[in-house]
Design a protein around this motif. Structure first.
Motif, PDB file in Angstrom:
ATOM      1  N   GLN A   1     105.244 -40.695  -3.366  1.00  0.00           N
ATOM      2  CA  GLN A   1     105.563 -40.744  -4.184  1.00  0.00           C
ATOM      3  C   GLN A   1     105.972 -41.871  -5.355  1.00  0.00           C
ATOM      4  O   GLN A   1     105.533 -42.464  -6.391  1.00  0.00           O
ATOM      5  N   SER A   2     105.503 -43.049  -4.483  1.00  0.00           N
ATOM      6  CA  SER A   2     105.877 -44.883  -5.244  1.00  0.00           C
ATOM      7  C   SER A   2     104.882 -45.480  -6.551  1.00  0.00           C
ATOM      8  O   SER A   2     103.689 -44.822  -5.572  1.00  0.00           O
ATOM      9  N   SER A   3     104.672 -46.045  -6.865  1.00  0.00           N
ATOM     10  CA  SER A   3     103.471 -46.506  -7.697  1.00  0.00           C
ATOM     11  C   SER A   3     102.790 -47.401  -6.362  1.00  0.00           C
ATOM     12  O   SER A   3     103.301 -48.366  -5.497  1.00  0.00           O
ATOM     13  N   PRO A   4     101.850 -47.759  -6.953  1.00  0.00           N
ATOM     14  CA  PRO A   4     100.835 -49.049  -6.059  1.00  0.00           C
ATOM     15  C   PRO A   4     101.059 -50.407  -6.432  1.00  0.00           C
ATOM     16  O   PRO A   4     101.245 -51.269  -5.287  1.00  0.00           O
ATOM     17  N   LEU A   5     101.898 -50.942  -7.493  1.00  0.00           N
ATOM     18  CA  LEU A   5     102.806 -51.807  -8.312  1.00  0.00           C
ATOM     19  C   LEU A   5     103.523 -51.814  -7.572  1.00  0.00           C
ATOM     20  O   LEU A   5     103.958 -53.274  -7.426  1.00  0.00           O
ATOM     21  N   SER A   6     104.614 -51.666  -6.426  1.00  0.00           N
ATOM     22  CA  SER A   6     105.792 -51.582  -5.684  1.00  0.00           C
ATOM     23  C   SER A   6     105.343 -52.755  -4.916  1.00  0.00           C
ATOM     24  O   SER A   6     104.074 -52.358  -4.004  1.00  0.00           O
ATOM     25  N   GLN A   7     106.027 -53.529  -3.993  1.00  0.00           N
ATOM     26  CA  GLN A   7     105.291 -54.704  -3.821  1.00  0.00           C
ATOM     27  C   GLN A   7     105.256 -54.517  -2.241  1.00  0.00           C
ATOM     28  O   GLN A   7     103.318 -54.880  -1.810  1.00  0.00           O
ATOM     29  N   SER A   8     105.597 -53.330  -1.584  1.00  0.00           N
ATOM     30  CA  SER A   8     105.024 -52.978  -0.609  1.00  0.00           C
ATOM     31  C   SER A   8     103.338 -52.261  -0.883  1.00  0.00           C
ATOM     32  O   SER A   8     102.644 -52.566   0.682  1.00  0.00           O
ATOM     33  N   ASN A   9     103.051 -51.634  -1.310  1.00  0.00           N
ATOM     34  CA  ASN A   9     102.214 -51.274  -1.430  1.00  0.00           C
ATOM     35  C   ASN A   9     101.159 -52.015  -2.153  1.00  0.00           C
ATOM     36  O   ASN A   9      99.878 -52.144  -1.961  1.00  0.00           O
ATOM     37  N   TRP A  10     101.051 -52.736  -3.166  1.00  0.00           N
ATOM     38  CA  TRP A  10     100.822 -53.750  -3.712  1.00  0.00           C
ATOM     39  C   TRP A  10      99.985 -55.078  -1.967  1.00  0.00           C
ATOM     40  O   TRP A  10      99.803 -55.726  -2.271  1.00  0.00           O
ATOM     41  N   ASP A  11     101.013 -55.594  -1.423  1.00  0.00           N
ATOM     42  CA  ASP A  11     100.478 -56.541  -0.391  1.00  0.00           C
ATOM     43  C   ASP A  11      99.226 -55.310   0.250  1.00  0.00           C
ATOM     44  O   ASP A  11      98.560 -56.486   1.575  1.00  0.00           O
ATOM     45  N   ASN A  12      98.835 -54.084  -0.035  1.00  0.00           N
ATOM     46  CA  ASN A  12      97.954 -53.751   1.054  1.00  0.00           C
ATOM     47  C   ASN A  12      96.637 -53.766  -0.088  1.00  0.00           C
ATOM     48  O   ASN A  12      95.516 -53.059   0.585  1.00  0.00           O
ATOM     49  N   ARG A  13      96.689 -54.037  -1.043  1.00  0.00           N
ATOM     50  CA  ARG A  13      95.026 -54.343  -1.590  1.00  0.00           C
ATOM     51  C   ARG A  13      93.866 -54.823  -1.049  1.00  0.00           C
ATOM     52  O   ARG A  13      94.128 -55.824  -0.292  1.00  0.00           O
ATOM     53  N   ILE A  14      93.182 -54.446  -2.180  1.00  0.00           N
ATOM     54  CA  ILE A  14      92.130 -55.046  -1.607  1.00  0.00           C
ATOM     55  C   ILE A  14      91.718 -55.583  -2.919  1.00  0.00           C
ATOM     56  O   ILE A  14      91.462 -55.301  -4.209  1.00  0.00           O
ATOM     57  N   VAL A  15      90.890 -56.530  -3.554  1.00  0.00           N
ATOM     58  CA  VAL A  15      90.315 -57.479  -4.652  1.00  0.00           C
ATOM     59  C   VAL A  15      88.919 -58.087  -4.342  1.00  0.00           C
ATOM     60  O   VAL A  15      88.925 -59.227  -3.249  1.00  0.00           O
ATOM     61  N   ILE A  16      88.328 -57.849  -5.251  1.00  0.00           N
ATOM     62  CA  ILE A  16      86.935 -59.125  -5.081  1.00  0.00           C
ATOM     63  C   ILE A  16      87.006 -59.103  -6.759  1.00  0.00           C
ATOM     64  O   ILE A  16      86.835 -58.505  -7.850  1.00  0.00           O
ATOM     65  N   PRO A  17      86.226 -60.482  -6.652  1.00  0.00           N
ATOM     66  CA  PRO A  17      86.247 -60.749  -8.255  1.00  0.00           C
ATOM     67  C   PRO A  17      84.821 -60.188  -8.774  1.00  0.00           C
ATOM     68  O   PRO A  17      83.815 -59.832  -8.379  1.00  0.00           O
ATOM     69  N   LEU A  18      84.982 -60.703 -10.630  1.00  0.00           N
ATOM     70  CA  LEU A  18      83.639 -60.132 -11.262  1.00  0.00           C
ATOM     71  C   LEU A  18      83.878 -61.023 -12.148  1.00  0.00           C
ATOM     72  O   LEU A  18      84.821 -61.569 -12.931  1.00  0.00           O
ATOM     73  N   GLU A  19      82.347 -61.251 -11.986  1.00  0.00           N
ATOM     74  CA  GLU A  19      82.326 -62.003 -13.391  1.00  0.00           C
ATOM     75  C   GLU A  19      81.254 -61.883 -14.100  1.00  0.00           C
ATOM     76  O   GLU A  19      80.352 -61.268 -14.409  1.00  0.00           O
ATOM     77  N   PHE A  20      82.160 -61.673 -15.512  1.00  0.00           N
ATOM     78  CA  PHE A  20      81.183 -61.444 -16.680  1.00  0.00           C
ATOM     79  C   PHE A  20      80.490 -62.322 -17.924  1.00  0.00           C
ATOM     80  O   PHE A  20      80.979 -63.366 -17.422  1.00  0.00           O
ATOM     81  N   LEU A  21      79.960 -61.908 -18.429  1.00  0.00           N
ATOM     82  CA  LEU A  21      78.986 -62.971 -19.281  1.00  0.00           C
ATOM     83  C   LEU A  21      79.884 -63.032 -20.256  1.00  0.00           C
ATOM     84  O   LEU A  21      80.860 -62.582 -20.898  1.00  0.00           O
ATOM     85  N   PRO A  22      79.934 -64.335 -21.056  1.00  0.00           N
ATOM     86  CA  PRO A  22      81.392 -64.599 -22.165  1.00  0.00           C
ATOM     87  C   PRO A  22      80.525 -63.619 -23.473  1.00  0.00           C
ATOM     88  O   PRO A  22      79.498 -63.045 -24.069  1.00  0.00           O
ATOM     89  N   VAL A  23      81.760 -63.488 -23.974  1.00  0.00           N
ATOM     90  CA  VAL A  23      81.485 -62.664 -25.269  1.00  0.00           C
ATOM     91  C   VAL A  23      81.338 -63.536 -26.505  1.00  0.00           C
ATOM     92  O   VAL A  23      82.532 -64.876 -26.211  1.00  0.00           O
ATOM     93  N   GLY A  24      81.235 -63.079 -26.924  1.00  0.00           N
ATOM     94  CA  GLY A  24      80.841 -63.752 -28.059  1.00  0.00           C
ATOM     95  C   GLY A  24      79.310 -64.424 -29.118  1.00  0.00           C
ATOM     96  O   GLY A  24      78.860 -63.561 -28.593  1.00  0.00           O
ATOM     97  N   GLN A  25      79.289 -65.186 -29.625  1.00  0.00           N
ATOM     98  CA  GLN A  25      78.065 -65.657 -30.018  1.00  0.00           C
ATOM     99  C   GLN A  25      77.539 -65.952 -29.186  1.00  0.00           C
ATOM    100  O   GLN A  25      77.538 -67.370 -27.745  1.00  0.00           O
ATOM    101  N   PRO A  26      76.294 -65.470 -29.025  1.00  0.00           N
ATOM    102  CA  PRO A  26      74.873 -65.946 -27.867  1.00  0.00           C
ATOM    103  C   PRO A  26      74.287 -67.019 -28.130  1.00  0.00           C
ATOM    104  O   PRO A  26      74.136 -68.160 -27.383  1.00  0.00           O
ATOM    105  N   CYS A  27      74.387 -68.131 -29.287  1.00  0.00           N
ATOM    106  CA  CYS A  27      73.409 -69.335 -30.090  1.00  0.00           C
ATOM    107  C   CYS A  27      74.381 -70.276 -30.324  1.00  0.00           C
ATOM    108  O   CYS A  27      75.762 -69.571 -30.718  1.00  0.00           O
ATOM    109  N   PRO A  28      74.459 -71.736 -30.025  1.00  0.00           N
ATOM    110  CA  PRO A  28      75.202 -72.505 -30.947  1.00  0.00           C
ATOM    111  C   PRO A  28      75.223 -72.157 -32.379  1.00  0.00           C
ATOM    112  O   PRO A  28      74.431 -71.803 -33.034  1.00  0.00           O
ATOM    113  N   ILE A  29      76.528 -72.305 -32.766  1.00  0.00           N
ATOM    114  CA  ILE A  29      76.897 -72.101 -33.823  1.00  0.00           C
ATOM    115  C   ILE A  29      76.083 -73.193 -34.787  1.00  0.00           C
ATOM    116  O   ILE A  29      76.070 -74.542 -34.723  1.00  0.00           O
ATOM    117  N   GLY A  30      75.937 -72.724 -36.292  1.00  0.00           N
ATOM    118  CA  GLY A  30      74.922 -73.428 -37.017  1.00  0.00           C
ATOM    119  C   GLY A  30      72.476 -72.957 -36.449  1.00  0.00           C
ATOM    120  O   GLY A  30      72.228 -74.470 -37.061  1.00  0.00           O
TER     121      GLY A  30
END
Length: 860
Positions: free
Chosen positions: A250-279
């Motif tokens: 019944q409980s949320s995955p964000l409840s502390q005891s449930n969250w303690d079982n988490r698996i985390v994987i880093p995600l690397e993003f391309l920068p968002v915005g202008q692809p070239c130098p201003i000017g």
């Protein structure tokens, strides 16, 4: 002002409006296939030590779909609902190298969803429940009876110091969130989900991909994928069996005891915005969507080391051709069909260079939805995505002509009463795809496909393929199929092929609010329930999210006024949508593509091999050096909707500097830019590297452009018109065929499938205006190389997805763009514009009023 200039002005205004009413989407290559070093597998711990989760791509990410798969899980209990043993997946931000805080995760947007069946709080951020977590630290103040929610800590904001006030907040709701609240583990311990990762553009609260400058190098802000496995142990330590609704988690995955079982994987993003130098020096490029992603992915390589920025404005092929004709093109245009020879302005003929090989695809996101009385084996398939589909031209004709009953939800009369509700109830479809039988209820039977509003050459190619088939032609002319299904009479005898998707059945009905019984002073029409997408990218992303884009009208209980409201996305595990998109968009969002019946009688999907075979089967067009797609090619290996993108320019209208810059772009497009991959500078996945002969043609064209630019030439008469080759692209006797005007029987179905037909995708017939030269000047290095990792700045955003709108809004936006051409539009503003019911309802109303039989907004 000439008639076609008025039309162009209207279309360009509509295109600009569309660009501002849809969230800008980062455009760098993406797909589900990634280099080995980008795929990560992480194991669980404790009770979940046997669980191994694999993420298909973790680097160079943009807004796209990635595959999350796992092994070693315990099968989910309850074949239709979720009782125990499942996964909950979410995206989080966080600068701590050890992983995110639970407050930094986007979760809880689907709190109000009731299906599929699951525990009361497992989709929520709510911590105060009947389950008391002894490890929970976020509690109500002493003596308070308030319900406690885990607060959301948005990127760039101070960390909350107290409980939240609800499941959603100013940063995400059910329309924005990308969470997968319930993910099923199958009987063999495996599972798979397609997860849409979002950048700061789509999810401002996460801030993923925001530019971070370190030591002079720009990278994107990293984020995290968090997977919370749920077993049989509840947050209070009790054990659940899943035998009934009272004996489940019944409980949320964000409840502390449930969250303690988490698996985390880093995600690397391309920068968002202008692809070239201003000017950086900039050159404008216009053109169709088919090549937009490739140009933007090449951009970081082209501007590296002081090179030129090529700003790409997405326009329909017809508009790009017209701007080339009257000399208004900024210098280089990308399109599929060439400018007709007898409409080419005086002077040397334009130079064409192939830059991209791709195709049109019909994609689907359909999940098994067995009934409760299904067999045990079928119940085990619940929620799994279908991965294959076969479609004939007649089936596609049914989908595109509103001929299934649910495609027109408010039919006045009974003209569709004998037709199936949708594709999955059609005997013809089930005969080819028996695996779908019994797995979709009536409401999810798929009556149509998400399609773009504006016209394109590849849409005409699709209609040419349909019309090249005898069964499809006869169906569109009114002949019932073997089961008695007939074409919607509002779309009978269409003038095909056309570059648009006519939807002439505009059945409407008055709305009555069922809760109050108040008459709503607004008619709810077919285009409310089945609207057009902004463009193919919009259609593909929506299909991957289970978003039909449908709207409904409700009554404001306080003001007693009618409000247009977007309908919720389809629930996870109960999605059923089709869309017509380009192959690169299909790859970007992990969407399976249908196998289409080619003229050789073979079902073929758009693969590298079939697209190359489709290119080899192309025939010369009326313009020397330009190939025309042949949807009636008889090569069994050829994909019938293969298409090329050509760059076109008139060197005599360019100065020497512009010629050099555009030649640099073409040399890259014909060289390093044809290497497929996910890194900046590479060809987007879903597109196919050009054959050597076409790459050589592009390099030669670059040399011609650079050599001729800036040279004055005498005004010459237009070249004589070349005889159009015979290409079997549409039915003989169709309204678009040459014989239609002379033969009084034209338009009637014919039994011949080998008639002599006009070339596929005939370009528009517009009067040519005088050519004008370009005064822009900048320099660029023709010897462009792919950028090093330190030179990979940021990803370009889509400027102008097309969507029509009222003239006053277009005028205001044009003024804004003129006043600040290089300014970045705020994502929150774009999101508010896109989701504003009054604005979107006004635009949809305008679209409805403009659609008439044989007339679409782009043809007025």
């Amino acid at each position: 002002m000439s008639g076609h200039r008025v039309m162009l002005a209207m279309m360009l205004a509509a295109t600009v409006i569309g660009g501002l009413l849809s969230s800008p989407l980062v455009l760098v290559a993406a797909g589900n296939t990634a280099p080995p070093d980008s795929t990560k597998t992480v194991s669980g711990e404790g009770d979940f030590a046997n669980l191994k989760v694999t993420v298909s791509q973790t680097q160079n990410l943009i807004n796209q779909a990635i595959t999350v798969s796992w092994t070693g899980g315990t099968p989910t209990v309850d074949t239709l609902g979720f009782q125990v043993n499942y996964l909950q997946i979410m995206q989080c931000w966080g600068d701590d190298p050890n992983g995110p805080d639970r407050t930094q995760c986007q979760f809880g947007g689907f709190a109000s969803v009731n299906t599929p069946s699951a525990g009361s709080w497992v989709r929520t951020r709510q911590l105060t429940t009947t389950v008391v977590d002894p490890n929970e630290t976020m509690n109500a103040p002493a003596g308070s009876q308030d319900t406690v929610y885990l607060p959301f800590w948005a990127a760039g904001r101070p960390k909350p110091t107290g409980p939240g006030t609800g499941n959603i907040n100013e940063f995400f709701d059910s329309q924005v969130t990308n969470e997968i609240p319930l993910a099923r583990t199958h009987g063999d311990g495996t599972g798979q989900e397609f997860f849409e990762v979002e950048t700061a553009v789509q999810a401002a609260g996460l801030g993923c991909g925001e530019p971070v400058i370190t030591g002079g190098s720009t990278t994107g802000r990293k984020c995290w994928l968090a997977i919370v496995p749920r077993g049989t142990k509840e947050a209070d330590g009790s054990t659940k069996t899943g035998k009934n609704d009272f004996d489940r988690l019944q409980s949320s995955p964000l409840s502390q005891s449930n969250w303690d079982n988490r698996i985390v994987i880093p995600l690397e993003f391309l920068p968002v915005g202008q692809p070239c130098p201003i000017g950086a020096p900039e050159r404008r490029v216009i053109g169709h969507e088919l090549a937009a992603e490739a140009v933007r992915q090449w951009q970081p390589a082209l501007c590296a080391g002081g090179g030129t920025l090529f700003g790409y404005t997405q326009l329909p092929d017809e508009v790009a051709r017209s701007l080339v004709l009257d000399g208004s093109s900024p210098g280089l245009a990308l399109l599929t069909n060439p400018v007709p020879p007898d409409e080419t302005p005086p002077g040397p003929p334009p130079v064409y260079a192939p830059v991209g090989l791709s195709g049109l695809a019909i994609v689907f996101n359909i999940e098994h939805q067995p009934p409760s009385n299904a067999s045990a084996a079928d119940l085990q398939l619940n929620g799994q995505r279908f991965t294959s589909m076969k479609l004939t031209p007649r089936l596609v004709a049914k989908l595109l002509t509103q001929s299934y009953r649910l495609a027109v939800p408010y039919v006045q009369g009974d003209y569709l009463k004998n037709n199936p509700y949708g594709l999955s109830r059609d005997p013809e479809f089930l005969g080819l795809n028996p695996e779908y039988k019994g797995f979709l209820d009536v409401d999810h039977s798929v009556p149509d496909a998400l399609v773009q509003l504006n016209g394109s050459d590849v849409t005409a190619l699709l209609w040419s393929w349909v019309m090249a088939d005898k069964d499809a032609r006869e169906f569109l002319a009114g002949k019932p199929d073997p089961s008695g299904m007939v074409v919607n009479p509002h779309n009978k005898d269409l003038a095909l092929p056309t570059s648009t998707f006519p939807r002439n059945d505009e059945s409407c009905q008055d709305q009555i609010d069922t809760s109050t019984g108040i008459d709503i002073p607004e008619r709810f029409c077919t285009l409310d329930a089945h609207p057009f997408a902004n463009d193919m990218h919009d259609a593909g992303r929506s299909a991957s999210r289970g978003d039909s884009q449908a709207r409904t009208t409700v009554v404001d209980g306080v003001g007693k006024i009618a409000i247009s409201q977007k309908q919720p996305r389809q629930d996870p595990g109960r999605r059923a949508l089709l869309a017509v998109v380009d192959a690169a968009t299909a790859s970007r969002y992990g969407l399976p593509t249908a196998e289409l019946l080619n003229a050789a009688g073979k079902f073929v999907a758009p693969t590298t091999e079939s697209l190359l075979a489709g290119e080899a089967a192309m025939k010369p067009s009326a313009v020397a050096g330009v190939l025309a797609s042949d949807p009636a090619a008889t090569d069994p290996a050829a994909y019938p909707l293969t298409a090329l993108s050509y760059a076109v320019t008139a060197p005599s209208t360019l100065d020497a500097a512009a010629g050099k810059d555009y030649a640099t772009l073409l040399r890259y497009a014909g060289g390093p830019g044809q290497q497929s991959g996910i890194a900046p500078g590479q060809l987007p996945l879903g597109m196919v590297p050009l054959p050597d002969k076409l790459k050589a043609q592009t390099i030669a064209a670059a040399a011609t452009i650079e050599a001729q630019a800036g040279k004055t030439t005498p005004n010459l008469p237009p070249p004589p018109r070349t005889t159009t080759p015979t290409v079997p692209a549409a039915a003989a006797g169709s309204p678009s065929s040459p014989s239609a005007a002379a033969d009084p029987s034209a338009g009637k179905p014919t039994s011949s499938t080998s008639a002599q037909l006009p070339a596929a995708n005939p370009p528009p017939r517009l009067a040519a205006g005088p050519a004008r030269g370009s005064a822009a000047s900048a320099s660029g290095d023709p010897g462009v190389k792919p950028p090093s990792p330190a030179q990979q700045p940021v990803a370009r955003v889509r400027r102008t997805p097309p969507l029509p709108g009222p003239a006053w809004l277009g005028a205001v936006i044009v003024i804004i763009l003129i006043g600040s051409a290089s300014a970045a539009i705020s994502p929150p503003v774009l999101h508010l514009l896109k989701t504003s019911p009054p604005v979107m309802h006004l635009l949809n109303g305008g679209i409805r009023r403009r659609l008439r039989k044989g007339v679409t907004p782009t043809e007025q």
